[in-house]
Each structure stands twice: as structure tokens, then as C-alpha cells.
Write a protein that holds these residues in place. Structure first.
Motif, short mmCIF file in Angstrom:
data_model
loop_
_atom_site.label_atom_id
_atom_site.label_comp_id
_atom_site.label_asym_id
_atom_site.label_seq_id
_atom_site.Cartn_x
_atom_site.Cartn_y
_atom_site.Cartn_z
N PRO A 189 0.83 -1.22 0.00
CA PRO A 189 0.00 0.00 0.00
C PRO A 189 0.86 1.26 0.00
O PRO A 189 1.85 1.35 0.70
CB PRO A 189 -0.79 -0.12 1.31
CG PRO A 189 -0.78 -1.58 1.64
CD PRO A 189 0.54 -2.10 1.15
N VAL A 190 0.44 2.25 -0.80
CA VAL A 190 1.16 3.53 -0.89
C VAL A 190 0.15 4.67 -0.79
O VAL A 190 -1.05 4.47 -1.01
CB VAL A 190 1.95 3.63 -2.22
CG1 VAL A 190 3.05 2.59 -2.28
CG2 VAL A 190 1.02 3.51 -3.42
N PRO A 191 0.62 5.88 -0.46
CA PRO A 191 -0.29 7.03 -0.40
C PRO A 191 -0.97 7.29 -1.74
O PRO A 191 -0.45 6.93 -2.79
CB PRO A 191 0.63 8.19 -0.01
CG PRO A 191 1.80 7.55 0.66
CD PRO A 191 1.99 6.23 -0.02
N GLU A 192 -2.11 7.91 -1.70
CA GLU A 192 -2.88 8.19 -2.91
C GLU A 192 -2.05 9.00 -3.90
O GLU A 192 -1.44 10.00 -3.56
CB GLU A 192 -4.16 8.96 -2.56
CG GLU A 192 -5.06 9.21 -3.76
CD GLU A 192 -6.35 9.93 -3.38
OE1 GLU A 192 -7.11 10.28 -4.30
OE2 GLU A 192 -6.57 10.15 -2.17
N GLY A 193 -2.02 8.54 -5.13
CA GLY A 193 -1.31 9.24 -6.19
C GLY A 193 0.16 8.87 -6.31
O GLY A 193 0.81 9.19 -7.31
N ALA A 194 0.70 8.18 -5.31
CA ALA A 194 2.12 7.80 -5.35
C ALA A 194 2.36 6.79 -6.46
O ALA A 194 1.60 5.86 -6.66
CB ALA A 194 2.55 7.22 -4.01
N GLY A 195 3.44 7.00 -7.22
CA GLY A 195 3.79 6.09 -8.29
C GLY A 195 2.91 6.16 -9.51
O GLY A 195 3.03 5.33 -10.42
N GLU A 196 2.05 7.19 -9.57
CA GLU A 196 1.12 7.31 -10.70
C GLU A 196 1.52 8.49 -11.59
O GLU A 196 1.91 9.55 -11.11
CB GLU A 196 -0.31 7.51 -10.20
CG GLU A 196 -0.84 6.33 -9.42
CD GLU A 196 -2.26 6.58 -8.90
OE1 GLU A 196 -2.84 7.63 -9.26
OE2 GLU A 196 -2.77 5.73 -8.15
N LEU A 197 1.38 8.29 -12.90
CA LEU A 197 1.68 9.35 -13.85
C LEU A 197 0.56 10.39 -13.85
O LEU A 197 -0.61 10.04 -13.66
CB LEU A 197 1.82 8.76 -15.25
CG LEU A 197 3.01 7.83 -15.47
CD1 LEU A 197 2.85 7.07 -16.78
CD2 LEU A 197 4.32 8.60 -15.46
N PRO A 198 0.90 11.65 -14.08
CA PRO A 198 -0.13 12.68 -14.17
C PRO A 198 -1.10 12.38 -15.32
O PRO A 198 -0.71 11.81 -16.34
CB PRO A 198 0.66 13.97 -14.45
CG PRO A 198 2.03 13.68 -13.95
CD PRO A 198 2.25 12.22 -14.19
#
Length: 498
Positions: free
Chosen positions: A331-340
């Protein structure tokens, strides 16, 4: 009489992480090619991850219910005392404490069972551990097997930890968090250059404890081997020689990167994700020294803000790029590791994003101009071995020190610096991209990178500094095994005569 090499068995015990296991496998391959038998032991979680992801190589790998093998190296497993479902990543301190308690029991049982195997008994002449499993030295002592350690970080880090745990120099404290440190053989280290585990605000007490235990047990080790090479860290290795003899045996990277192996798939290692081979086809269409390679290794997941800064810089640069954005296993914080949103469509003409790649193939590709990296040591050695300049974006653990070494000591890159709020702005990243591609320093950085590439290859070549150290290590194992065997035979003859 000296034992023959083929009777010598070595047991390597590694922490169950890709960045730990791969250097061990490559050291094991060196020992294997010189006639020794090698077995790698790690925890059951490794087998579970490999089977879960259903791909196992770069290298000839077979994972089954029997003893598996990676490039001819037997792989065996022991329990870490926790269920396979346990979240080790987000409960690291509990995990490390449990491993330190359960690991010795299960590893001892494993060594005993391997020695008593009716089909392929393994009588080990040496055990090799690493700092994350320091208790292995105690197991080795109890079962009467000489123990050595493979230090998988630069020798510079060994010197820092040695000084820290022996109170040889003052380090930052809660009262003086900005204190600089001056150690023999090293440039002045500011707080931002130090590994996070020696800082007063380090949240990972279990790792700090593991390093302390490793250094406390240093007298129990016959050898300290290092994943580096003498020419790279000559001053610090020489400065440490009065405390402990460190023998550099690296860089422990795929032989292809060192110009020694032209078999594309014979990399000797494992990947925890399936690589996207199409990115190599894409690189084949690009001009030499034109592509920015971006990757943050197997553990780091960037925050939403960090992802956005890199994305904006790459988009504005208008330069070709290959960016590895891997899926997270925890689990990671929301938006972490995601492309814009919209990034892929906006950059499709000059960029490619993949979940994982064969980094050795990418770094050695003629189209790669530079590497935007977190500065993990395995990645740094691969980069040195192929002569690719870096843009250093260190985050934690040994990475800030590695960045210091790469940029200020070796001169093969540029370091990104955060602002007062701790963020690296997209403008800062963009400026570094421009500077390292065609700025005033670009030519000098590339020339230094090329020289270090040649030096790294010379170290592992026949008669080179690392090759000599590996051979000396093997010779010592053989001598030690001969003495043990002679003592055993003498004791047996004495008891018979009585």
C-alpha cells in the motif's frame, strides 16, 4: 594435502530482496566458474514472490518444489518466522526482529539437513552473509564453519558505519542536526550526504541495529568482501585497513556490462517484475546518446508531487526518454507512483513508459545518454560499468552518500538538490537534463564516465584487482578446508589407536 576445488562448497545467506540477492548470485557465479560449488539460502518469501510473479530470470532459472537453481547456483529456503501473507514492508522493525530470532534456528536446521542429505550432501567450507542478516555469523560459529561477509554497499558506507558505531567521530544529533563529518579518505560529509540510518531522525531502528550487530561481529569474520573495486575507493579502503581488511571483488554486475559476455540472456540474476522487451526495439530506433533513462529501482515508489515534477521536466525537455514506473507490491499514499493525467498522450511522440525493463540491456544500449536515478548502489555499479552519466536523485538509506561519491568524487554526474520545502522542482530537473546532455560540463562528465568504465573492466579482468581478491579468497577457503580435514582425520586416527 590440499583439497581439490570441486569438493569445496560455499553457502551464501542473503536478505530476501532483489538488490541483495543479485550481488550474491554474481559473486556465486565467479566462485562457481573457478570450480567451487555454491548454494544460496534466503527466506521462503523469496520463493513465494518468484512464483507469484511467474517469471524468474534473467539467467537460466528454475523454481520448483525441489531445490531450484539460478544459473547453476542451488537456491534453498528457510522460514523467517512469519506467515507469507505478513506485510513485511510496512512492519519492517517487527519483521527484522522476528527474522533475527527465528532465522538462526531455521538456518541451523537447514544447514544440518543439507549436510545429512542422502542424495546430495553438502558439507560447507565457508558461509557468506551480509549486514542485514548479521546473526548468520553466530550460526556459522556454532556449526563450526568459517564465515565471511559480502558488503553490498560502497566501502565508503562501511567506513561511515564503522566510525558511527565505534564513536570514532561526532555525527549529527537532535541537538546539532546539521553537523558535518570528516572521515579519513573521504571528502567532508554534510548531513545531506550521510546515510539516513545514522541520522537522529531515522525511523528504521531495526536496520540501524542490524548494522551495529554486523560491525560488532566483525571479529567473527574471516573476510570482508565488498561490491566495489579498489581503484574506485582506494583512499577509503586504505584508511580502513588498520581496522579491518576489506577486499573489493566487484563490480558484481552482469558480465555483459563488463565486456566479458556477449550472451544477451546470461545476466545471472533475478527480476521481481516481468520486463517489457518492446522498449529495446524502441531504443534501437533512436540516435546514439539521445535518450534519458529514468528508473528508481525495485523498492522506491515516488510521491505524487515527485512524479509530477519529473513528468513536467521530461515533457518540457522535448527529448526522448524511457521511464520505468513499476507497480507497487504494498500500500502507498494516494497518487504515489502514478503518472499525471494525460502525460502518456502528451509525450507519446518522444517517450516510452514501461512497468519494468532489463536494466542491463537498457544501460548498455548505445542510445542512452544519461540515467536519472535514485542512486542505489547496484544501479550505480552498472552505470559505472557502461560509462553512462547520471542525474542523481537520492532519497534515503545509502543513496545520498552514493550520490556524493558519484558526483563529487568520481565526477560522472549532476546532483539534484531539493528546495527549502524538501521538494525537487520540475525546473531544477529540467536544468539538470539540459546541463548533462549538452551543457558546459557535459563533455568532461562523459569523458570521466568513459575512464571509470575502462577501470571497472580492468578490475574484473584476469589479473585485475578484483579478480586477484576473488582468487585469494578461494585459495584461503581451500587452505582452511584442508586444515579442517587434516585435523578431522588426525583425530579419527588417534581415537582408533586408543
Amino acid at each position: 594435502m590440499e583439497l581439490e576445488n570441486q569438493t569445496i562448497h560455499v553457502l551464501m545467506v542473503a536478505f530476501a530482496s532483489q538488490g541483495h540477492i543479485n550481488p550474491f548470485l554474481r559473486l556465486g557465479k565467479h566462485l562457481q566458474t573457478k570450480g567451487l560449488h555454491v548454494t544460496l539460502a534466503t527466506t521462503e518469501t523469496f520463493r513465494h514472490r518468484i512464483i507469484k510473479h511467474h517469471h524468474t530470470d534473467i539467467g537460466t532459472t528454475t523454481i520448483t518444489d525441489e531445490i531450484p537453481a539460478i544459473s547453476g547456483i542451488d537456491i534453498v529456503f528457510f522460514s523467517d518466522g512469519l506467515s507469507l501473507e505478513y506485510d513485511r514492508k510496512n512492519n519492517l522493525d517487527i519483521y527484522m526482529d522476528t527474522l533475527a530470532k527465528a532465522g538462526p534456528i531455521h538456518l541451523t536446521n537447514l544447514i544440518t539437513s543439507l549436510a545429512c542429505d542422502n542424495i546430495r550432501p553438502k558439507k560447507f567450507s565457508c558461509i557468506i552473509n551480509n549486514p542485514f542478516v548479521p546473526w548468520v555469523a553466530d550460526v556459522a560459529s556454532q556449526v563450526g564453519i568459517p564465515c565471511s561477509m559480502l558488503w553490498i554497499q560502497p566501502c565508503t558506507l562501511f567506513a561511515i558505519y564503522h566510525s558511527f558505531y565505534n564513536n570514532a567521530h561526532d555525527f549529527p544529533t537532535k541537538e546539532d542536526p546539521k553537523k558535518s563529518v570528516q572521515l579519513p579518505g573521504l571528502p567532508l560529509l554534510q548531513t545531506c550526504d550521510l546515510p539516513s540510518f545514522v541520522l537522529p531522525n531515522s525511523p528504521f531502528g531495526s536496520i540501524t541495529k542490524a548494522f551495529f550487530e554486523a560491525l560488532k561481529n566483525i571479529h567473527k569474520l574471516r573476510w570482508v568482501l565488498a561490491n566495489s573495486f579498489y581503484e574506485l575507493e582506494k583512499e577509503v579502503i586504505d584508511s580502513m585497513s588498520k581496522f579491518v581488511m576489506i577486499k573489493a571483488v566487484g563490480p558484481l554486475v552482469p558480465l555483459k556490462l563488463l565486456g566479458q559476455d556477449h550472451e544477451v540472456r546470461d545476466f545471472v540474476g533475478i527480476d521481481m517484475w516481468k520486463a517489457d522487451d518492446q522498449c529495446i526495439e524502441w531504443l534501437n530506433q533512436k540516435e546514439p546518446n539521445s535518450v534519458i533513462y529514468v528508473s528508481f529501482g525495485s523498492l522506491v515508489v515516488l510521491s505524487k508531487k515527485q512524479m509530477e515534477s519529473i513528468a513536467i521536466a521530461l515533457k518540457k525537455s522535448k527529448r526522448s526518454f524511457l521511464w520505468v514506473v513499476k507497480p507497487s507490491n504494498y500500500p502507498v499514499p494516494e497518487g504515489a507512483g502514478e503518472l499525471p493525467e494525460g502525460f502518456l498522450n502528451e509525450t507519446k511522440e518522444h517517450g516510452v513508459v514501461v512497468p519494468w525493463c532489463h536494466q542491463s540491456l537498457v544501460l548498455s544500449h548505445k542510445s542512452i545518454a544519461c540515467f536519472l536515478t535514485h542512486c542505489g548502489w547496484n544501479s550505480m555499479l552498472e552505470t559505472i560499468s557502461v560509462g553512462v552519466p547520471i542525474i542523481a536523485y537520492p532519497l534515503w538509506t545509502d543513496q545520498p552518500t552514493n550520490a556524493k561519491l558519484m558526483v563529487e568524487v568520481l565526477g560522472v554526474g549532476i546532483r539534484l538538490w531539493p528546495n527549502d520545502e524538501g521538494d525537487v522542482k520540475s525546473e531544477t530537473i529540467g536544468e539538470c537534463i539540459k546541463d548533462i546532455m549538452d551543457g558546459p560540463q557535459a563533455t568532461e562528465i562523459r569523458a570521466k564516465a568513459a575512464r571509470w568504465k575502462d577501470t571497472a573492466r580492468g578490475a574484473v579482468a584476469g589479473g585485475g584487482s578484483s579478480d586477484r581478491n576473488v582468487q585469494e579468497f578461494i585459495d584461503d577457503i581451500i587452505r582452511t578446508s584442508s586444515c579442517i580435514e587434516c585435523n578431522v582425520n588426525s583425530s579419527s586416527m588417534e581415537s582408533q589407536s586408543v
